[in-house]
Design a protein around this motif. Sequence first.
Motif, PDB file in Angstrom:
ATOM      1  N   ASP A 298       2.111   4.781   0.772  1.00 12.12           N
ATOM      2  CA  ASP A 298       1.886   5.710   1.873  1.00 12.12           C
ATOM      3  C   ASP A 298       1.495   7.088   1.336  1.00 12.12           C
ATOM      4  O   ASP A 298       2.081   7.599   0.376  1.00 12.12           O
ATOM      5  CB  ASP A 298       3.155   5.826   2.722  1.00 12.12           C
ATOM      6  N   ARG A 299       0.499   7.669   1.964  1.00 14.76           N
ATOM      7  CA  ARG A 299       0.023   9.030   1.671  1.00 14.76           C
ATOM      8  C   ARG A 299      -0.380   9.204   0.202  1.00 14.76           C
ATOM      9  O   ARG A 299      -0.297  10.288  -0.357  1.00 14.76           O
ATOM     10  CB  ARG A 299       1.101  10.063   2.029  1.00 14.76           C
TER      11      ARG A 299
ATOM     12  N   ARG B  65      10.721  -2.230  -1.643  1.00 14.47           N
ATOM     13  CA  ARG B  65      10.526  -1.026  -0.821  1.00 14.47           C
ATOM     14  C   ARG B  65      11.485   0.079  -1.231  1.00 14.47           C
ATOM     15  O   ARG B  65      11.100   1.248  -1.392  1.00 14.47           O
ATOM     16  CB  ARG B  65      10.711  -1.372   0.662  1.00 14.47           C
TER      17      ARG B  65
ATOM     18  N   TYR C 257      -0.758  -3.474   7.533  1.00 13.18           N
ATOM     19  CA  TYR C 257      -1.201  -2.464   8.496  1.00 13.18           C
ATOM     20  C   TYR C 257      -0.254  -2.384   9.693  1.00 13.18           C
ATOM     21  O   TYR C 257      -0.072  -1.317  10.290  1.00 13.18           O
ATOM     22  CB  TYR C 257      -2.624  -2.759   8.956  1.00 13.18           C
TER      23      TYR C 257
ATOM     24  N   ASP D 175       0.863  -1.175   0.000  1.00 11.75           N
ATOM     25  CA  ASP D 175       0.000   0.000   0.000  1.00 11.75           C
ATOM     26  C   ASP D 175       0.903   1.229   0.000  1.00 11.75           C
ATOM     27  O   ASP D 175       1.811   1.343   0.821  1.00 11.75           O
ATOM     28  CB  ASP D 175      -0.913   0.001   1.234  1.00 11.75           C
TER      29      ASP D 175
ATOM     30  N   LYS E 168       2.355  -0.098   8.536  1.00 15.97           N
ATOM     31  CA  LYS E 168       1.908   1.294   8.617  1.00 15.97           C
ATOM     32  C   LYS E 168       1.956   1.799  10.053  1.00 15.97           C
ATOM     33  O   LYS E 168       2.386   2.927  10.319  1.00 15.97           O
ATOM     34  CB  LYS E 168       0.491   1.415   8.057  1.00 15.97           C
ATOM     35  N   ASP E 169       1.505   0.942  10.993  1.00 15.03           N
ATOM     36  CA  ASP E 169       1.511   1.357  12.393  1.00 15.03           C
ATOM     37  C   ASP E 169       2.923   1.595  12.911  1.00 15.03           C
ATOM     38  O   ASP E 169       3.131   2.366  13.855  1.00 15.03           O
ATOM     39  CB  ASP E 169       0.812   0.301  13.259  1.00 15.03           C
TER      40      ASP E 169
ATOM     41  N   GLU F  73      -3.365  -0.298  -3.867  1.00 15.35           N
ATOM     42  CA  GLU F  73      -3.030  -1.598  -3.288  1.00 15.35           C
ATOM     43  C   GLU F  73      -2.520  -2.541  -4.373  1.00 15.35           C
ATOM     44  O   GLU F  73      -3.179  -2.741  -5.395  1.00 15.35           O
ATOM     45  CB  GLU F  73      -4.250  -2.213  -2.601  1.00 15.35           C
TER      46      GLU F  73
ATOM     47  N   ARG G 193       5.234   3.516   8.667  1.00 14.14           N
ATOM     48  CA  ARG G 193       5.216   3.476   7.206  1.00 14.14           C
ATOM     49  C   ARG G 193       6.620   3.244   6.639  1.00 14.14           C
ATOM     50  O   ARG G 193       7.607   3.216   7.346  1.00 14.14           O
ATOM     51  CB  ARG G 193       4.596   4.747   6.617  1.00 14.14           C
ATOM     52  N   ASN G 194       6.643   3.053   5.293  1.00 12.91           N
ATOM     53  CA  ASN G 194       7.894   2.796   4.570  1.00 12.91           C
ATOM     54  C   ASN G 194       8.653   1.658   5.238  1.00 12.91           C
ATOM     55  O   ASN G 194       9.848   1.767   5.522  1.00 12.91           O
ATOM     56  CB  ASN G 194       8.755   4.055   4.508  1.00 12.91           C
TER      57      ASN G 194
ATOM     58  N   SER H   4       4.175   0.597   2.300  1.00 17.56           N
ATOM     59  CA  SER H   4       4.105  -0.246   3.491  1.00 17.56           C
ATOM     60  C   SER H   4       3.792  -1.655   2.990  1.00 17.56           C
ATOM     61  O   SER H   4       2.810  -1.860   2.273  1.00 17.56           O
ATOM     62  CB  SER H   4       3.014   0.239   4.450  1.00 17.56           C
TER      63      SER H   4
ATOM     64  N   SER I 272       6.971   9.238  -2.342  1.00 16.01           N
ATOM     65  CA  SER I 272       6.033   8.281  -1.756  1.00 16.01           C
ATOM     66  C   SER I 272       6.831   7.053  -1.348  1.00 16.01           C
ATOM     67  O   SER I 272       7.994   6.888  -1.758  1.00 16.01           O
ATOM     68  CB  SER I 272       4.925   7.902  -2.737  1.00 16.01           C
TER      69      SER I 272
END
Length: 911
Positions: free
Chosen positions: A524-525, A593, A637, A522, A640-641, A566, A644-645, A612, A609
């Motif tokens: 990020d931002r 990544r 997720y 996903d 992300k928590d 996604e 991120r990245n 995650s 950008s």
Amino acid sequence: MTRLARRSFLVCCLVFFSGSLFAQEDIRFGIATVRPKAHALTQWAPLGVALNKAFPEYSISIEVFTPAEIQAAVSARQIDFVLASPSSYLLMANRSGLSAPLVTLSNIEQVRPINEFGGVIFTRADTTNIQTLADVAGQTTAISTKGSFAGFEVQAYELSRLGINPDKDMQLVTVGMPQDKVVESVLSGKATVGFVRTGLLESMAGEGALDLSKINVLNRQQLTGYPFAVSTPLYPEWPLSAMPHTSKDVQRKIVSFLLTLHENKKLTDLLGIHGFDVPADYSSVAKLLRDLRLPPFDIAPTFTVSDVMARYRWPIAIGLIALSMIVLLGFFLLWANRRLASEKMLVQTQASKLNERKKQYQQLAEDMPLFLVTFTPDGKLTYLNDALLKFLAMPASQVVGKNFFDLICDQQCEPLKERLNLLTPVDSLASHQQHYGIPEAAAIDHQWIIRGLFDDAGNLSSFQAVGEDVSERKLAEQEIRNLAFYDTLTKLPNRRLLMDRLLLALTGSARTAQYGAVLFLDMDRFKTLNDTLGHDCGDLLLIEVAARIQGCVRSIDTVARLGGDEFVVLLEEVDESPREASQKVAHIAEKIRAALAVPYQLKGNEQHSSPSIGVSLFLGVEQAVDVILKQADMAMYQAKDSGRNAVRFFDPIMQMEVENRAALEADLRHAISDQQLYLYYQIQVDGERRPLGAEALLRWIHPVRGMVSPVEFIPIAEESALILEIGGWVLDNACQQLQLWSHSEAARELTLAVNVSAQQFKQHDFVERVSAAIRFYQIPASRLKLELTESVVLNDVVDVVTKMHALKALGVSLSMDDFGTGYSSLSYLKQLPLDQIKIDQSFVRDIATDPNDAVMVQTMIDLAQNFRLNVIAEGVETEAQLDFLKANGCMAYQGYFFSKPLPIKQFEALL
């Protein structure tokens, strides 16, 4: 007669007539079988038990016969109902007057009902000289008996359509019943061909008596959904009929029972059938028997031409002579002339019609949009219609005489020539598809159907081919496939194709014992970028992301887009070791990544950008595809928590927490209706430890879980919107408690503080709800205190301030809960119409030992006093904490030093 004698006679009569009156009527079911009788009797015995249970007034027995035995039993009227093959039924109906079919047997195979059967013609798999039905002529053929419908008659009928008479053109070997003997004869080499009923081969294989790979079924029919090998057309299954002497009432009862037999799953499983259906149409069986002149259609008429001639020969002879003389003498010349003229006219008319029809066919061939071609066996073209000439853009003079194969095959004609050489008068059609890759032009696809034309002697005389240009259709099919299985923006596989490939990957992983992995990505931002720069820039970013991901994986791996930002990467055959597989997957994920974190050039602007990434490993088919995707999604997720990245692998503990959280949410939805929620009250006091009020604290007592901490269920309630219903319940019960306290001397002056969540306060009618509760319970609004956290005012300050002023207008007190824990407290303090601030217990805990906390608490109290606000400290647990707070001007206190939260009765006792 004496009185004693008369009484004895009367008793005897009563005994006789009562015995006759209550005697059970015997009903016999006769069932024909082609398998061993013991096997068939075991199969059908449960039906007799069920019938006797359903109709206790009858004594019903099930008896098994061979086809010959059941015909004898019917002739002797020894049975009442007959279940036999269609041919046996027609014979017995003709000779013994059986009723019309009452019901038709419906078998069950592969979880579906089957009410048709046919015949099988087979050889051993290693017999190479018998491949078609035409090859069985002259062969030694094993049959059970000539009277078997599906064991001989249907095969004989199918062969007769090819001109083969089994009695004359084949060496028949009758092996008797059951039909298993036919299979044994072919496998042992005593016969080269065998005739059996459909389902027998599969039944023997299921019993372990036959290896189907050793059998070759001839003329195998392609019947959709039919589970058995079959060589002939299908005919309706066995009918159940009744003897003439069987009463209509008994027939109705039995038929009613049999038609609902399929509802008794336990009984039909024992019988190995689906049940019985309404009677089928057996006219096809009658036609077969009539065409083969088999019983009951094998008896020639007694009234023949020979009989007529023998009986009336002299009158007929005299009449014929007289008629002949009259015709010859009176009309011979006239008749002959008229006949000649009529025949001449007929010939001319037929020739004219033939020419007209020829012109019509030729015009039809020229006008049809399909390509029409005729050519000789060596490929020489003799005719092309206008459609093909227009496509070739050549006149007929330049094409006729050329080779057909050079025209359509593109130098790859040998496979087509081989197929055409195998054509026969029976199998005279062949198909061919040709793809032309034309440089600097669109590709062309042709589809041809070629028919071989044979003379009366069976020799190939020419070919006729019909073709069409299917290029546009191929393009349309490809476009439909792309729309169905690929993302229109990135051209990557979509969710449907990904799920198919993931399912195949699981199967392949089970076969190779190698781990695979699913990476859920996903960006990020992405939403912020999409909203600020526009969807066109967002689309350019997604296309670039797709290209970068594909550049990081192998060609055997799948990169798919699920939608939005996604993406999913499917890695196959990574490694057999879970440790090595994890390391390799981690390396690939980190590579992706890093590639996606490189800045993007979008319409001349540099944009940043990052992804995650969640990873889930799989091995074999133990987990479903949706479970694997869900695990990777959960890991994403988690990434992300973490900020991120990042790349995170799925952790089973994380899944367990999610499942526990879901179960807790499900239970929480019933907490109010099941009366599991309670309010506990923690006292608030002044500097002299006199009660000022209490804070209403929510508690959940689950019948199984016990006391559930608010730390566990309050976040779940806020995320699932249950907090609205729960918050309303708390407000209502708090107002109700204030009403009860208004009648108590000890509690009538207490205030009651209620916590309000951000979602609850955002409700457009929140003020009206509070006002309605105050009016309903008729309580002083000043006794109700609402505690708000800073999260309430973070989004829309104007709306919050408006609602707070409206609440103040009602007389409700407002307190800022957990003061000092948020970054915005000081900036909002001057805007909000507060009555009180509550110092959070995290500051109070160490004020006696930590100088920093002590300074912060002093500052908060001074700040509140400057704004003319009341101050209450929560979490007071020691005498030292209380002394410090009193010394610095704190006005109210709450904590375990005074009392823990208590149920209402204990709290009132504390007062």
